[in-house]
Design a protein around this motif. Structure first.
Motif, PDB file in Angstrom:
ATOM      1  N   ALA A 122       0.864  -1.182   0.000  1.00 13.25           N
ATOM      2  CA  ALA A 122       0.000   0.000   0.000  1.00 13.25           C
ATOM      3  C   ALA A 122       0.897   1.226   0.000  1.00 13.25           C
ATOM      4  CB  ALA A 122      -0.916   0.010   1.220  1.00 13.25           C
ATOM      5  N   HIS A 123       0.722   2.099  -0.976  1.00 13.85           N
ATOM      6  CA  HIS A 123       1.495   3.340  -1.031  1.00 13.85           C
ATOM      7  C   HIS A 123       0.689   4.448  -0.376  1.00 13.85           C
ATOM      8  CE1 HIS A 123       3.087   7.085  -2.994  1.00 13.85           C
ATOM      9  NE2 HIS A 123       4.164   6.554  -2.457  1.00 13.85           N
ATOM     10  N   LEU A 124       1.301   5.091   0.611  1.00 11.61           N
ATOM     11  CA  LEU A 124       0.644   6.153   1.374  1.00 11.61           C
ATOM     12  C   LEU A 124       1.025   7.515   0.816  1.00 11.61           C
ATOM     13  CD1 LEU A 124      -0.954   7.163   3.860  1.00 11.61           C
ATOM     14  CD2 LEU A 124       1.178   6.943   5.180  1.00 11.61           C
ATOM     15  N   ARG A 125       0.041   8.300   0.469  1.00 12.21           N
ATOM     16  CA  ARG A 125       0.271   9.655  -0.043  1.00 12.21           C
ATOM     17  C   ARG A 125       0.473  10.588   1.154  1.00 12.21           C
ATOM     18  NH1 ARG A 125      -2.747  14.200  -1.912  1.00 12.21           N
ATOM     19  NH2 ARG A 125      -1.869  15.101  -3.816  1.00 12.21           N
ATOM     20  N   ARG A 126       1.724  10.605   1.621  1.00 10.56           N
ATOM     21  CA  ARG A 126       2.072  11.389   2.807  1.00 10.56           C
ATOM     22  C   ARG A 126       3.570  11.664   2.784  1.00 10.56           C
ATOM     23  NH1 ARG A 126       0.200   8.830   8.324  1.00 10.56           N
ATOM     24  NH2 ARG A 126      -1.684   9.980   7.772  1.00 10.56           N
ATOM     25  N   GLY A 127       3.960  12.854   3.206  1.00  8.90           N
ATOM     26  CA  GLY A 127       5.382  13.178   3.230  1.00  8.90           C
ATOM     27  C   GLY A 127       5.923  13.451   1.833  1.00  8.90           C
ATOM     28  N   PRO A 128       7.159  13.914   1.724  1.00 11.71           N
ATOM     29  CA  PRO A 128       7.725  14.293   0.422  1.00 11.71           C
ATOM     30  C   PRO A 128       7.673  13.178  -0.607  1.00 11.71           C
ATOM     31  CG  PRO A 128       9.141  15.040   2.212  1.00 11.71           C
ATOM     32  CD  PRO A 128       8.103  14.172   2.829  1.00 11.71           C
ATOM     33  N   TRP A 129       8.077  11.967  -0.211  1.00  5.27           N
ATOM     34  CA  TRP A 129       8.114  10.853  -1.147  1.00  5.27           C
ATOM     35  C   TRP A 129       6.697  10.446  -1.560  1.00  5.27           C
ATOM     36  CZ3 TRP A 129      10.812  11.536   3.281  1.00  5.27           C
ATOM     37  CH2 TRP A 129      12.197  11.660   3.162  1.00  5.27           C
ATOM     38  N   GLY A 130       5.821  10.393  -0.585  1.00  4.49           N
ATOM     39  CA  GLY A 130       4.450   9.977  -0.868  1.00  4.49           C
ATOM     40  C   GLY A 130       3.734  10.903  -1.822  1.00  4.49           C
ATOM     41  N   TYR A 131       3.883  12.200  -1.612  1.00  2.00           N
ATOM     42  CA  TYR A 131       3.227  13.157  -2.493  1.00  2.00           C
ATOM     43  C   TYR A 131       3.876  13.193  -3.873  1.00  2.00           C
ATOM     44  CZ  TYR A 131       0.558  15.130   1.403  1.00  2.00           C
ATOM     45  OH  TYR A 131      -0.311  15.304   2.453  1.00  2.00           O
ATOM     46  N   LEU A 132       5.212  13.172  -3.908  1.00  3.38           N
ATOM     47  CA  LEU A 132       5.914  13.305  -5.178  1.00  3.38           C
ATOM     48  C   LEU A 132       5.593  12.174  -6.137  1.00  3.38           C
ATOM     49  CD1 LEU A 132       8.025  14.838  -6.874  1.00  3.38           C
ATOM     50  CD2 LEU A 132       9.781  13.434  -5.781  1.00  3.38           C
ATOM     51  N   TRP A 133       5.518  10.943  -5.603  1.00  2.00           N
ATOM     52  CA  TRP A 133       5.349   9.781  -6.473  1.00  2.00           C
ATOM     53  C   TRP A 133       3.943   9.187  -6.453  1.00  2.00           C
ATOM     54  CZ3 TRP A 133      10.573   8.716  -4.065  1.00  2.00           C
ATOM     55  CH2 TRP A 133      11.605   9.097  -4.933  1.00  2.00           C
ATOM     56  N   ALA A 134       2.988   9.907  -5.909  1.00  2.00           N
ATOM     57  CA  ALA A 134       1.636   9.359  -5.780  1.00  2.00           C
ATOM     58  C   ALA A 134       1.016   8.986  -7.120  1.00  2.00           C
ATOM     59  CB  ALA A 134       0.737  10.351  -5.045  1.00  2.00           C
ATOM     60  N   GLU A 135       1.334   9.751  -8.157  1.00  2.00           N
ATOM     61  CA  GLU A 135       0.721   9.496  -9.468  1.00  2.00           C
ATOM     62  C   GLU A 135       1.710   8.899 -10.468  1.00  2.00           C
ATOM     63  OE1 GLU A 135      -2.477   9.770  -9.761  1.00  2.00           O
ATOM     64  OE2 GLU A 135      -2.581  10.559  -7.700  1.00  2.00           O
ATOM     65  N   ASP A 136       2.850   8.429  -9.969  1.00  2.00           N
ATOM     66  CA  ASP A 136       3.834   7.812 -10.849  1.00  2.00           C
ATOM     67  C   ASP A 136       3.274   6.497 -11.398  1.00  2.00           C
ATOM     68  OD1 ASP A 136       7.004   7.739 -11.473  1.00  2.00           O
ATOM     69  OD2 ASP A 136       6.246   5.718 -11.104  1.00  2.00           O
ATOM     70  N   PRO A 137       3.332   6.282 -12.710  1.00  2.00           N
ATOM     71  CA  PRO A 137       2.753   5.063 -13.294  1.00  2.00           C
ATOM     72  C   PRO A 137       3.331   3.769 -12.719  1.00  2.00           C
ATOM     73  CG  PRO A 137       3.232   6.669 -15.008  1.00  2.00           C
ATOM     74  CD  PRO A 137       3.833   7.200 -13.744  1.00  2.00           C
ATOM     75  N   GLU A 138       4.626   3.759 -12.415  1.00  2.00           N
ATOM     76  CA  GLU A 138       5.227   2.547 -11.863  1.00  2.00           C
ATOM     77  C   GLU A 138       4.711   2.262 -10.455  1.00  2.00           C
ATOM     78  OE1 GLU A 138       9.447   2.415 -12.095  1.00  2.00           O
ATOM     79  OE2 GLU A 138       9.502   2.949 -14.217  1.00  2.00           O
ATOM     80  N   VAL A 139       4.498   3.321  -9.692  1.00  2.00           N
ATOM     81  CA  VAL A 139       3.957   3.144  -8.344  1.00  2.00           C
ATOM     82  C   VAL A 139       2.520   2.657  -8.413  1.00  2.00           C
ATOM     83  CG1 VAL A 139       3.366   4.307  -6.180  1.00  2.00           C
ATOM     84  CG2 VAL A 139       5.500   4.870  -7.351  1.00  2.00           C
ATOM     85  N   ILE A 140       1.755   3.250  -9.316  1.00  2.00           N
ATOM     86  CA  ILE A 140       0.353   2.835  -9.480  1.00  2.00           C
ATOM     87  C   ILE A 140       0.267   1.359  -9.836  1.00  2.00           C
ATOM     88  CG2 ILE A 140      -1.696   3.148 -10.923  1.00  2.00           C
ATOM     89  CD1 ILE A 140      -0.945   6.126 -11.095  1.00  2.00           C
ATOM     90  N   THR A 141       1.184   0.907 -10.687  1.00  2.00           N
ATOM     91  CA  THR A 141       1.193  -0.497 -11.093  1.00  2.00           C
ATOM     92  C   THR A 141       1.637  -1.415  -9.964  1.00  2.00           C
ATOM     93  OG1 THR A 141       1.640   0.097 -13.398  1.00  2.00           O
ATOM     94  CG2 THR A 141       2.193  -2.148 -12.727  1.00  2.00           C
ATOM     95  N   ALA A 142       2.642  -0.984  -9.210  1.00  2.00           N
ATOM     96  CA  ALA A 142       3.234  -1.848  -8.185  1.00  2.00           C
ATOM     97  C   ALA A 142       2.408  -1.950  -6.916  1.00  2.00           C
ATOM     98  CB  ALA A 142       4.638  -1.353  -7.845  1.00  2.00           C
ATOM     99  N   ALA A 143       1.696  -0.887  -6.572  1.00  2.00           N
ATOM    100  CA  ALA A 143       0.958  -0.867  -5.305  1.00  2.00           C
ATOM    101  C   ALA A 143      -0.394  -1.563  -5.457  1.00  2.00           C
ATOM    102  CB  ALA A 143       0.761   0.568  -4.845  1.00  2.00           C
ATOM    103  N   ASP A 144      -0.674  -2.476  -4.548  1.00  2.00           N
ATOM    104  CA  ASP A 144      -1.998  -3.104  -4.538  1.00  2.00           C
ATOM    105  C   ASP A 144      -3.063  -2.104  -4.116  1.00  2.00           C
ATOM    106  OD1 ASP A 144      -1.454  -6.098  -5.005  1.00  2.00           O
ATOM    107  OD2 ASP A 144      -0.018  -5.592  -3.435  1.00  2.00           O
ATOM    108  N   TYR A 145      -2.656  -1.175  -3.251  1.00  2.00           N
ATOM    109  CA  TYR A 145      -3.572  -0.152  -2.761  1.00  2.00           C
ATOM    110  C   TYR A 145      -2.845   1.181  -2.710  1.00  2.00           C
ATOM    111  CZ  TYR A 145      -5.775  -4.441  -1.102  1.00  2.00           C
ATOM    112  OH  TYR A 145      -6.314  -5.697  -1.031  1.00  2.00           O
ATOM    113  N   ARG A 146      -3.586   2.255  -2.933  1.00  2.00           N
ATOM    114  CA  ARG A 146      -3.048   3.612  -2.797  1.00  2.00           C
ATOM    115  C   ARG A 146      -3.969   4.335  -1.828  1.00  2.00           C
ATOM    116  NH1 ARG A 146      -3.969   5.644  -8.048  1.00  2.00           N
ATOM    117  NH2 ARG A 146      -2.575   7.401  -7.691  1.00  2.00           N
ATOM    118  N   ILE A 147      -3.398   4.825  -0.717  1.00  2.00           N
ATOM    119  CA  ILE A 147      -4.226   5.358   0.353  1.00  2.00           C
ATOM    120  C   ILE A 147      -3.800   6.769   0.729  1.00  2.00           C
ATOM    121  CG2 ILE A 147      -4.710   3.057   1.258  1.00  2.00           C
ATOM    122  CD1 ILE A 147      -2.628   3.568   3.442  1.00  2.00           C
ATOM    123  N   ASN A 148      -4.746   7.517   1.274  1.00  2.00           N
ATOM    124  CA  ASN A 148      -4.493   8.878   1.743  1.00  2.00           C
ATOM    125  C   ASN A 148      -4.462   8.970   3.260  1.00  2.00           C
ATOM    126  OD1 ASN A 148      -4.458  10.176  -0.875  1.00  2.00           O
ATOM    127  ND2 ASN A 148      -6.667   9.799  -0.946  1.00  2.00           N
TER     128      ASN A 148
END
Length: 213
Positions: free
Chosen positions: A176-202
C-alpha cells in the motif's frame, strides 16, 4: 486474506520535520536549507542522507549520530511526532484481529523511542536491530519470518516507492502506497507506483476496510 499489516516508520507513522530540523541545528545551517536539499534528493530518487552529504561532503553519518548522542542532542520522538491517524488505525486493526507490525529503516535507539510511545502494535523492530536495511530483500524476508508469513498474507504500508513499495512487492508481500510526506506526495501518481501498489491510500484509516473486508 490479509492477516498482518506492517508499517514503515518515517513519514508513515511519524513526521520527520523535527528530525531534519535537529540535523540542521547540528550542522549549523538554516533549517530551510536542509528541507530544500531533502526535497532535491527525493526528486532525484536518492537516499535522504544524501542531503547531509551535500552539506558536509565526506560526512560519516553513523559517526555523527553517535556524536549527537554523546552531546545529548541525539534522536528524539514524542507524541507530537505521531500522525493523528496512527493510534486509531492501528488500534482498530488489532481490535479486528489483524496483526500489526512496525518495521522500518531506523536505528536501535529509534526502536527504543518507538517502544516508549506505546503504539498499538504486536511487534516493533528496526533495521538497526535486525542488521538488514531496506530496500534489501533480506529485510522483507526477516519481516515475513517475524510476522509468521506467508508473504502474501502481509500488507506492507509505506510512503517511499524505492524503499517500501517496490522491494516489498518483489519479496511477495502486498503493498500500500501512502500519499504522505515528500516521497508519498511526489510519487503518488507515478505510473510505476500505481502499477506496483496493490492499494493507494491517503490515510491509515483506509486500511481498516482493506484489511478486514
Amino acid at each position: 486474506m490479509i492477516r498482518t499489516v506492517a508499517f514503515d516508520v518515517g513519514e508513515t507513522l511519524v513526521r520527520d520535520d523535527r528530525s531534519w530540523a535537529s540535523w540542521a541545528d547540528w550542522l549549523s545551517v538554516p533549517r530551510h536549507t536542509v528541507s530544500a536539499l531533502v526535497g532535491a534528493v527525493v526528486a532525484r530518487g536518492k537516499d535522504n542522507a544524501e542531503a547531509l552529504r551535500l552539506i558536509r561532503p565526506g560526512i560519516d553519518v553513523g559517526a555523527e549520530y553517535r556524536a549527537r548522542e554523546e552531546a545529548g542532542r541525539g534522536e528524539d520522538l514524542n507524541e507530537s511526532d505521531v500522525y493523528a491517524d496512527v493510534r486509531p488505525a492501528l488500534g482498530t486493526l488489532r481490535a479486528r484481529g489483524v496483526r500489526v507490525v512496525i518495521a522500518g529503516n531506523q536505528t536501535v535507539r529509534a526502536g527504543e523511542l518507538l517502544h516508549a510511545l506505546r503504539l498499538p502494535a504486536d511487534l516493533i523492530a528496526t533495521s538497526g536491530e535486525w542488521g538488514v536495511v531496506k530496500p534489501s530483500r533480506a529485510f522483507f524476508e526477516r519481516l515475513v519470518t517475524e510476522a509468521g508469513g506467508p508473504a502474501e498474507d502481509i500488507l506492507y504500508v509505506g510512503d517511499h516507492p524505492q524503499n517500501d513499495v517496490f522491494p516489498a512487492r518483489a519479496a511477495g508481500l502486498r503493498t500500500a502506497h501512502l500519499r504522505r510526506g515528500p516521497w508519498g506526495y511526489l510519487w503518488a501518481e507515478d505510473p510505476e507506483v500505481i502499477t506496483a501498489a496493490d492499494y493507494r491510500i491517503n490515510s491509515l484509516m483506509d486500511l481498516v476496510s482493506i484489511a478486514t473486508s
